[in-house]
Write a protein that holds these residues in place. Structure first.
Motif, PDB file in Angstrom:
ATOM      1  N   ALA A  47      12.238  37.079  52.971  1.00  0.00           N
ATOM      2  CA  ALA A  47      10.952  36.963  53.656  1.00  0.00           C
ATOM      3  C   ALA A  47      10.530  38.268  54.331  1.00  0.00           C
ATOM      4  O   ALA A  47       9.654  38.262  55.186  1.00  0.00           O
ATOM      5  CB  ALA A  47      11.025  35.836  54.686  1.00  0.00           C
ATOM      6  N   GLY A  48      11.125  39.368  53.926  1.00  0.00           N
ATOM      7  CA  GLY A  48      10.798  40.653  54.522  1.00  0.00           C
ATOM      8  C   GLY A  48       9.338  41.047  54.382  1.00  0.00           C
ATOM      9  O   GLY A  48       8.804  41.765  55.222  1.00  0.00           O
ATOM     10  N   ASN A  49       8.688  40.563  53.333  1.00  0.00           N
ATOM     11  CA  ASN A  49       7.270  40.865  53.116  1.00  0.00           C
ATOM     12  C   ASN A  49       6.383  39.633  53.232  1.00  0.00           C
ATOM     13  O   ASN A  49       5.243  39.645  52.778  1.00  0.00           O
ATOM     14  CB  ASN A  49       7.080  41.521  51.747  1.00  0.00           C
ATOM     15  N   ALA A  78      15.894  35.302  54.892  1.00  0.00           N
ATOM     16  CA  ALA A  78      16.389  36.628  55.251  1.00  0.00           C
ATOM     17  C   ALA A  78      15.237  37.580  55.537  1.00  0.00           C
ATOM     18  O   ALA A  78      14.203  37.527  54.867  1.00  0.00           O
ATOM     19  CB  ALA A  78      17.252  37.189  54.113  1.00  0.00           C
ATOM     20  N   GLY A  79      15.429  38.432  56.538  1.00  0.00           N
ATOM     21  CA  GLY A  79      14.453  39.477  56.837  1.00  0.00           C
ATOM     22  C   GLY A  79      13.162  38.969  57.432  1.00  0.00           C
ATOM     23  O   GLY A  79      12.091  39.527  57.158  1.00  0.00           O
ATOM     24  N   LEU A  80      13.235  37.953  58.259  1.00  0.00           N
ATOM     25  CA  LEU A  80      12.015  37.368  58.825  1.00  0.00           C
ATOM     26  C   LEU A  80      11.220  38.352  59.668  1.00  0.00           C
ATOM     27  O   LEU A  80      11.785  39.073  60.490  1.00  0.00           O
ATOM     28  CB  LEU A  80      12.367  36.171  59.707  1.00  0.00           C
ATOM     29  N   GLN A  81       9.923  38.341  59.474  1.00  0.00           N
ATOM     30  CA  GLN A  81       9.013  39.077  60.325  1.00  0.00           C
ATOM     31  C   GLN A  81       8.866  38.287  61.628  1.00  0.00           C
ATOM     32  O   GLN A  81       8.983  37.059  61.631  1.00  0.00           O
ATOM     33  CB  GLN A  81       7.649  39.234  59.647  1.00  0.00           C
ATOM     34  N   PRO A  82       8.608  38.941  62.754  1.00  0.00           N
ATOM     35  CA  PRO A  82       8.530  38.242  64.044  1.00  0.00           C
ATOM     36  C   PRO A  82       7.551  37.067  64.060  1.00  0.00           C
ATOM     37  O   PRO A  82       7.845  36.016  64.639  1.00  0.00           O
ATOM     38  CB  PRO A  82       8.087  39.334  65.022  1.00  0.00           C
TER      39      PRO A  82
END
Length: 122
Positions: A47-49, A78-82
């Motif tokens: 979920a980084g993007n 993984a990689g969650l944005q706030p």
């Protein structure tokens, strides 16, 4: 929304870029059903993007988590944005969906659990 996937170390890693909302959540649901090899697969959502997730998208992820947990798998984000992490916190969804800083961390967690013969916690 753009979706891609790959299979790696006992998991299906799905990358979501863009927004998941009422207009795209059905596409996400269909995609998850298509790329999942079996109902007990661990799904790792990169979920980084992922810039936005509304309640309809959250419902898709929770349904996937419930299905996976019933079969011994899990959904890992993984990689969650706030902004997306905050939605999970507010709704209590982190109880059903495991979160990790990076995809590699999620893969390591799945591998460790498999080696130890530990079932995914509900």
């Amino acid at each position: 929304m753009k979706l891609t996937h790959r299979y790696q170390s006992g998991a299906c890693v799905i990358t979501i870029a863009g927004e998941v909302d009422v207009t795209t959540s059905r596409d996400l649901e269909t995609y998850l059903d298509l790329v999942r090899r079996s109902l007990d697969d661990h799904l790792i959502i990169d979920a980084g993007n992922l810039s936005f997730l509304d309640s309809s998208g959250l419902a898709v992820l929770l349904a996937a988590a419930v299905l996976a947990q019933a079969r011994g798998g899990a959904v890992h984000l993984a990689g969650l944005q706030p902004r997306v992490a905050r939605i999970l916190e507010i709704t209590g969804a982190m109880v059903a969906i495991r979160t990790h800083e990076h995809v590699e961390e999620a893969l390591t967690a799945i591998e460790s659990m498999s080696e130890a013969g530990i079932a995914e916690p509900a």
